[in-house]
Structures are given as C-alpha cells and as structure tokens.
Design a protein around this motif. Structure first.
Motif, PDB file in Angstrom:
ATOM      1  N   LEU A  72      28.130  44.378  53.909  1.00  0.00           N
ATOM      2  CA  LEU A  72      27.438  45.650  54.124  1.00  0.00           C
ATOM      3  C   LEU A  72      27.064  45.811  55.597  1.00  0.00           C
ATOM      4  CD1 LEU A  72      25.913  48.209  53.107  1.00  0.00           C
ATOM      5  CD2 LEU A  72      23.933  46.706  52.690  1.00  0.00           C
ATOM      6  N   VAL A  73      26.511  44.762  56.187  1.00  0.00           N
ATOM      7  CA  VAL A  73      26.098  44.821  57.595  1.00  0.00           C
ATOM      8  C   VAL A  73      27.314  44.964  58.502  1.00  0.00           C
ATOM      9  CG1 VAL A  73      25.004  43.522  59.462  1.00  0.00           C
ATOM     10  CG2 VAL A  73      23.969  43.565  57.179  1.00  0.00           C
ATOM     11  N   GLU A  74      28.392  44.240  58.183  1.00  0.00           N
ATOM     12  CA  GLU A  74      29.596  44.366  59.007  1.00  0.00           C
ATOM     13  C   GLU A  74      30.139  45.789  58.947  1.00  0.00           C
ATOM     14  OE1 GLU A  74      34.256  43.049  59.191  1.00  0.00           O
ATOM     15  OE2 GLU A  74      32.861  41.593  58.322  1.00  0.00           O
ATOM     16  N   MET A  75      30.180  46.374  57.761  1.00  0.00           N
ATOM     17  CA  MET A  75      30.783  47.699  57.606  1.00  0.00           C
ATOM     18  C   MET A  75      29.933  48.807  58.225  1.00  0.00           C
ATOM     19  SD  MET A  75      32.602  47.661  53.829  1.00  0.00           S
ATOM     20  CE  MET A  75      31.157  47.128  52.904  1.00  0.00           C
ATOM     21  N   ALA A 115      35.905  43.077  54.315  1.00  0.00           N
ATOM     22  CA  ALA A 115      34.731  42.431  54.909  1.00  0.00           C
ATOM     23  C   ALA A 115      34.114  41.431  53.933  1.00  0.00           C
ATOM     24  CB  ALA A 115      33.699  43.484  55.324  1.00  0.00           C
ATOM     25  N   TYR A 116      34.099  41.784  52.655  1.00  0.00           N
ATOM     26  CA  TYR A 116      33.573  40.847  51.650  1.00  0.00           C
ATOM     27  C   TYR A 116      34.461  39.608  51.573  1.00  0.00           C
ATOM     28  CZ  TYR A 116      32.250  38.726  47.239  1.00  0.00           C
ATOM     29  OH  TYR A 116      31.861  37.817  46.286  1.00  0.00           O
ATOM     30  N   GLU A 117      35.771  39.809  51.535  1.00  0.00           N
ATOM     31  CA  GLU A 117      36.694  38.667  51.462  1.00  0.00           C
ATOM     32  C   GLU A 117      36.497  37.748  52.657  1.00  0.00           C
ATOM     33  OE1 GLU A 117      40.057  36.159  52.119  1.00  0.00           O
ATOM     34  OE2 GLU A 117      39.568  37.874  53.395  1.00  0.00           O
ATOM     35  N   ARG A 118      36.293  38.328  53.838  1.00  0.00           N
ATOM     36  CA  ARG A 118      36.114  37.511  55.039  1.00  0.00           C
ATOM     37  C   ARG A 118      34.857  36.663  54.953  1.00  0.00           C
ATOM     38  NH1 ARG A 118      38.514  42.109  57.769  1.00  0.00           N
ATOM     39  NH2 ARG A 118      36.487  43.133  58.066  1.00  0.00           N
ATOM     40  N   TRP A 119      33.735  37.277  54.559  1.00  0.00           N
ATOM     41  CA  TRP A 119      32.484  36.518  54.519  1.00  0.00           C
ATOM     42  C   TRP A 119      32.436  35.544  53.344  1.00  0.00           C
ATOM     43  CZ3 TRP A 119      29.829  35.718  58.567  1.00  0.00           C
ATOM     44  CH2 TRP A 119      29.851  36.647  59.612  1.00  0.00           C
ATOM     45  N   PHE A 120      33.089  35.888  52.255  1.00  0.00           N
ATOM     46  CA  PHE A 120      33.192  34.940  51.143  1.00  0.00           C
ATOM     47  C   PHE A 120      33.948  33.697  51.601  1.00  0.00           C
ATOM     48  CE2 PHE A 120      34.840  33.156  47.214  1.00  0.00           C
ATOM     49  CZ  PHE A 120      33.763  33.277  46.346  1.00  0.00           C
ATOM     50  N   ARG A 121      35.028  33.875  52.352  1.00  0.00           N
ATOM     51  CA  ARG A 121      35.795  32.741  52.877  1.00  0.00           C
ATOM     52  C   ARG A 121      34.963  31.944  53.872  1.00  0.00           C
ATOM     53  NH1 ARG A 121      41.387  31.297  53.747  1.00  0.00           N
ATOM     54  NH2 ARG A 121      41.595  30.000  55.614  1.00  0.00           N
ATOM     55  N   VAL A 122      34.254  32.639  54.767  1.00  0.00           N
ATOM     56  CA  VAL A 122      33.457  31.934  55.771  1.00  0.00           C
ATOM     57  C   VAL A 122      32.357  31.115  55.111  1.00  0.00           C
ATOM     58  CG1 VAL A 122      31.755  32.274  57.611  1.00  0.00           C
ATOM     59  CG2 VAL A 122      33.952  33.448  57.707  1.00  0.00           C
ATOM     60  N   ARG A 123      31.679  31.696  54.136  1.00  0.00           N
ATOM     61  CA  ARG A 123      30.624  30.935  53.460  1.00  0.00           C
ATOM     62  C   ARG A 123      31.212  29.763  52.683  1.00  0.00           C
ATOM     63  NH1 ARG A 123      25.697  32.047  52.267  1.00  0.00           N
ATOM     64  NH2 ARG A 123      25.928  31.942  49.989  1.00  0.00           N
ATOM     65  N   THR A 124      32.393  29.959  52.127  1.00  0.00           N
ATOM     66  CA  THR A 124      33.065  28.841  51.467  1.00  0.00           C
ATOM     67  C   THR A 124      33.375  27.742  52.477  1.00  0.00           C
ATOM     68  OG1 THR A 124      34.056  30.345  49.853  1.00  0.00           O
ATOM     69  CG2 THR A 124      35.031  28.163  50.043  1.00  0.00           C
ATOM     70  N   MET A 125      33.889  28.124  53.647  1.00  0.00           N
ATOM     71  CA  MET A 125      34.170  27.148  54.696  1.00  0.00           C
ATOM     72  C   MET A 125      32.900  26.387  55.091  1.00  0.00           C
ATOM     73  SD  MET A 125      35.353  27.728  58.666  1.00  0.00           S
ATOM     74  CE  MET A 125      33.736  28.356  59.114  1.00  0.00           C
TER      75      MET A 125
END
Length: 661
Positions: free
Chosen positions: A31-34, A363-373
């Motif tokens: 949400l913040v990114e978008m 944007a959700y996919e990106r942050w989901f991946r980053v938090r997973t990392m």
C-alpha cells in the motif's frame, strides 16, 4: 506473471475477499509503495515485529482497514507504482518497517535485487558488443540452476556457449532426485531467480515436480534450450597453455569420445551430485530391491512391503513420512540423532486467493518475497556463533543456541505424543546447527505408527532377507533405501581436471580438501570457474538460487571484462587466493561447524569445514559484486605482450576499449 488491470470490474466485496488471504504486513508495505504515502507505516507499522506472518499479527480492525484501503486504491487507479530507488524516502521507510531489525545500508541494494528492481540483475557490455566475443566460446558443465543462470547471462550477451549435461533433461539435482516426498526446505517464494520470480507456487514449501517445472520454464523463457547437449558426459578437461584454451574429452550417449575446445569452462556439477553409498558386504545376497535416494528406482512400489530406510537426514526426513502410510513395516536405521524443527505452514498449500494477489499486485509480490528472504537469510546465525566465554549446559554454544535447543526438544516431545520412550534416542547430544537443521515433514509424528520402528545403529552388512545393524540384529526387508547423502568434500570428482603446468585438481585439493577464491576459481587453473564450489553452501539460512545468481553474475562479468580488454585468460592471483582463504578460516573458527564435536557433511575427514561459507549472504553477494580482474593475473595470446596484472592492462589496450571503462 499475468497482471490483471481490470480491477474496476470487480466489486469491493470480491476484491476485499481475495485480499483477506494476503499477509497483512506485506499488504501494508505494498500500500505504501503504491501510494507513496508513508503515513500508514506510522499508524500500523508497529504491528510488524518480525519477518514472518506469525511475527506480524495485526488486530482484526486494523487488518480490515488496510485491506479496504488497498481495495479502494486498486479499483480507483490499479496496481501501478513508481519504481523504488535506494535513496528515496519511501524506500528507506519501507525497509525500516519490513522486519524487526534495522537493515544496514549495505544490504539495501540486496533488497532491491530480490524485488527485481536492481539494474545489476544482468551483465551488459560497457559499450557495443566486441567482435572478439565470437572467438571466446564457453562450455558450461551441468544444466542445473547454476548452469542455467550462467547460460542466461551468456545468451543475453551473445557470447558463444554450450551446456553439457549427462541427463536427458535440465534440472540437475531437481531432475535426478525424485524420491517420495522430495521437496525444498526453503520457502518457495524465495526459491526462484530474482529476475524471474514465480508467484503461483501451489505450496509454501514446494515439492520436486513443481521446482523442476519452474526450471524447465526458465530454460524456455530465456531461449537457451537449443544450446544444451543432453546425455553428454565430460571425461576430462585439460588446459593447453600454447593456445590458452581448455580441451574437453566428452562422450554423448554410447557414441565415441570426442574433443571440444573452449576459452572458458564453467563447472556446474555442484557439491551434492555423487551419492555416498556405504560399501557393505553381502550386497549380492540380498533378494530385494536397493536404491539410493538420489538414484530413485521409479519401479519401486512400497505398498504393503517391508522397507528399511538407512539414514535419518534431510532426504530420509522427507521419504519416511511419505511412505509410512503405505508400507507393511518401516524400519529406520539411525546412526546418530538429528535436530528436527517445526515450521509453520511447511506442509500447507497456498490458497487460490493468495495466489491471485501474488500474481496481480506486483508490489505485494515483491514485499512478500523480501520478507520471506529476511526470514531466511542468516536467520540462524546467532545460534551458530560460538561464545568462547559460554558456560551453559553441555550441548550448547551460546544463549541463543540454548534457547533453540530447548524449543526443539519441546517440539519433538510434543510430536512424539505417546512415544516419549523414543525421545532420548532422538535428541542429539551435539548443539543445534552442528548439522543441517531438518524441516519437519512429520518425522517425529511418524514414529507414533505401530508399523514404524526406530533402530539406533548403523547398517553393517546385507543378508539374503534384509540387512544387519552394527549390533548384530537382522532386519527383514523387501526394499532397502539408502538416504546416506553425498561425497560433498570430494568436489569435481566426476571428471579429471588438469590445469596449467600439467597439475591436476587432485594434486592441489587432494581427495577432500577443496579451496577456491570466493568458491569460484583456483590458482593454476586459468579461465576455470566453479559453481556451488568450496565453502559456498549456506548453513545458517538462505536460498541456493541466491548463490547461483551471485556466482553466475560474477563469472559473466569477468568473462565480459576479459573480452572487452582483449585478454585471453585470467587466473586468480596467489596472494588474493591465500588472503581470501586465510580470512575464511579465521571467520569459520567463530562458527559451530569448526567445533570438533558430532559429525557433519560440512566437514572433511580431517575436520576442516569444506562445504559451508562463514559469510553472511549479503557479505558474499557484495564480495562477488566487487571482485574484478584486478584480482587476477591476465594473459594475452600474443606472446610478445607477455603476462600482465590487471592494473597494468589499461596502458596496453586500444584507446577505444579503454574509454569504455
């Protein structure tokens, strides 16, 4: 990824229902990114107290309001977003809120890389592609993930190459390991290339068929399939100093041996490719079937059979629970206990609505991946770092390690249920992290079954009807499965490697003492690069896809620089090689694997850690980013030009090439 842009055609109720399946923390970050508005972080960021969903439990009302704001935004203007940059206030605020720790500035480019937003994902020419690239052929040995990553770089740059693989298809370890239950113990949404993420995994921790399908799809997408020669084995690679080329002796199928030449050889056979099978007497006497987990016999049917599973490591941990419901009896021969860790969602499927969110909101996919990392990379490092002043209980090395041990014992106790009589046999006497931590596939719970037996003792010999353990007890079997790992310390063992001055890799490494600069290259072996080489395994949490990207990008950059500078070969300088390994040994001494307790495939028979790297993932990535031909002795084919270190090159190059650097 298929992006759905017709959000306006959806009702608020329908969209909100789909968003309800999303992880709230990643949805807030999206949400913040978008919007570019960081105010929601000030209001709700306090609920993010860690990188996993269980560390970010939002109150119901707050979660519903976040979903409502995202739904309104998507319907109003879609999922568009301005590209994040490292120096933007929005990116700084997002990284500060993404987890429970401050992300150092040195790691922030890594976050962008994993989001697919860093321009370094691929290697490009400094200017136009030089014509001399046509005379710089590369051979990649192995079509696993690392070989595939390297091939993608070379294909994009127009450097001639061929991939040689002994198998019938691509995939490497994910092709040959087809045993029941085979899967990954790294979360799926981090287990893919950052430049080609997969958003529609069916499980949070994927199984082998889906991972193999992903690798095949990558080969098709990047158009490298026609450059792969299957059913081709490499028998030897030898460096020819007169031409500064590698000469490969290869064989395709049952055909005759033939010769192939290359300027560069990249070995992608990995460290876990040669199965370790105990040489037990009496093999010819046994009337049943025998196989190793990495050489699974597809004709095996365990239904209603007596099965002996030799080993209790990562592969056994997947095989046992997968076959236990179908066998007449399962006997597990355990040489030493293993620590088993329960992971939330390990066996769960990804809901269809969450797959939709991942595929339609970038944007959700990106942050989901980053938090997973962030929940994976080096997460276990505190528990693996030796406290020399520690005076805690035996079998621990620091406070974090003691707490981990207590948690693991509690988990194993709860999983065993009424079989508490097995707890003492299953709890190791060595500290957690000494060996690879096992993600629990239902291993402990499996022993609740009356048809499953745990035997503490190694296998000693075959009989006509089964196998005998070290205590002399015979175990009847129709099928014997060896889940006994690989000869990891004997790297580059499947073919002969002879470098400069006729020196073989075995002369340098011996049978099981491999060393390399960054795990990638060895002095005396010009233009030879090794993927997943010595001391590049991740022992404290991370993704091998991450390593494959770091290593293949580094190799591609070095090949590019050789071509652009008119060099014929590059060989890592002896002082650079020695300094790196000195620092590696010093850092390794601070970590648990160097302690002379327990047994682990991370160490060779002399006790030196040859598999794991001591660096953090970010540190290693930055090392591979910063290495250059300054670290190498660079030679030219023209004998009159002699030998030059890289820092002397610029004076020797044509001015037009020098200007591109």
């Amino acid at each position: 990824m298929t992006i759905r842009t017709a959000f306006k055609s959806m009702s608020v109720a329908e969209l909100t229902r789909k968003l309800a399946s999303a992880e709230t923390a990643s949805l807030l970050l999206a949400l913040v990114e978008m919007t570019g508005d960081t105010a929601p972080l000030d209001r709700w960021g306090k609920w993010i107290q860690g990188p996993t969903p269980i560390n970010a439990e939002f109150p119901t009302a707050e979660a519903e309001e976040i979903r409502a704001q995202v739904a309104d935004l998507l319907i109003e203007r879609g999922a568009q977003t301005e590209r994040l940059s490292e120096d933007s206030e929005r990116f700084r605020a997002l990284t500060a809120a993404a987890t429970d720790r401050v992300i150092p500035d040195a790691e922030k480019p890594l976050v962008l890389k994993e989001m697919g937003l860093l321009d370094e994902a691929f290697v490009d020419w400094s200017a136009v592609r030089p014509d001399r690239a046509d005379q710089f052929p590369v051979v990649i040995i192995g079509a696993g993930m690392s070989g595939i990553a390297t091939a993608i770089h070379l294909e994009r740059m127009g450097i001639p190459f061929v991939v040689l693989d002994k198998n019938d298809e691509v995939g490497g370890t994910w092709l040959v390991n087809t045993y029941p239950g085979c899967g990954v113990d790294i979360a799926s949404h981090y287990f893919s290339f950052s430049f080609a993420p997969k958003s529609d995994w069916s499980r949070y921790y994927a199984k082998q068929p889906e991972i193999l399908a992903y690798l095949k799809d990558i080969v098709r997408t990047f158009g490298i399939g026609e450059k792969i020669e299957f059913r081709t084995t490499v028998q030897s690679v030898s460096y020819e100093e007169a031409t500064q080329e590698w000469v490969l002796e290869i064989r395709t199928g049952d055909g005759p041996a033939r010769t192939m030449r290359a300027k560069v050889v990249v070995s992608g056979v990995g460290a876990l490719s040669t199965p370790s099978v105990p040489e037990l007497p009496g093999r010819g006497e046994f009337r049943g079937k025998v196989c190793h987990s990495a050489e699974w016999d597809p004709t095996i049917d365990v239904t209603g059979k007596k099965v002996v599973l030799v080993g209790n490591g990562a592969s056994a941990n997947q095989i046992g629970p997968a076959i236990a419901p179908d066998v007449e009896r399962l006997t597990v021969l355990q040489r030493s206990p293993q620590w088993v860790n329960g992971v939330t969602g390990y066996l769960d499927s990804v809901p269809e609505d969450e797959k939709w969110v991942l595929s339609n909101i970038p944007a959700y996919e990106r942050w989901f991946r980053v938090r997973t990392m962030l929940s994976m990379n080096d997460v276990m490092r505190p528990a693996a770092t030796v406290d020399k002043n520690w005076d805690g209980p035996e079998g621990t090395i620091n406070e974090a390690n003691e707490k981990l041990r207590e948690r693991l014992i509690g988990y194993m106790r709860s999983e065993l249920g009424e079989r508490q009589d097995l707890l003492d046999q299953m709890v190791p006497d060595f500290p957690p992290m000494m060996k690879r931590m096992l993600r629990d596939n239902g291993w402990c719970r499996m022993f609740r079954r009356p048809t499953v037996e745990l035997v503490t003792g190694a296998a000693s010999r075959f009989t006509e009807n089964g196998i005998v353990d070290e205590h002399g007890r015979e175990h009847e079997a129709d099928i014997i499965i060896f889940a006994t790992g690989f000869t990891a310390a004997r790297m580059l063992s499947s073919y002969e490697v002879v470098g400069r001055d006729g020196v073989s890799i075995r002369d340098v490494w011996g049978e099981e003492d491999p060393r390399a600069y960054l795990g990638l290259t060895v002095t005396g072996f010009p233009n030879l690069f090794i993927l997943y080489g010595p001391n590049t395994n991740i022992g404290v949490g991370g993704s091998i896809f991450f390593q494959a990207e770091a290593q293949s990008t580094c190799i591609a950059r070095l090949i590019r620089d050789m071509i652009e500078r008119g060099a014929s070969s590059a060989e890592v300088r002896q002082d650079v090689f020695e300094d790196y390994n000195r620092r590696l040994d010093q850092e390794m001494e601070t970590l648990i694997w160097s302690l002379p307790v327990g047994t682990t495939w991370y160490r060779n028979s002399k006790g030196r850690v040859t598999a794991n790297m001591p660096w953090t993932s970010a540190d290693y990535w930055n090392m591979t980013r910063s290495t250059s031909l300054d670290d190498f002795v660079v030679r030219y084919h023209d004998d009159e030009r002699g030998t030059a270190h890289a820092d002397d090159i610029y004076r020797e190059l044509d001015s037009d090439v020098a200007r591109t650097h």
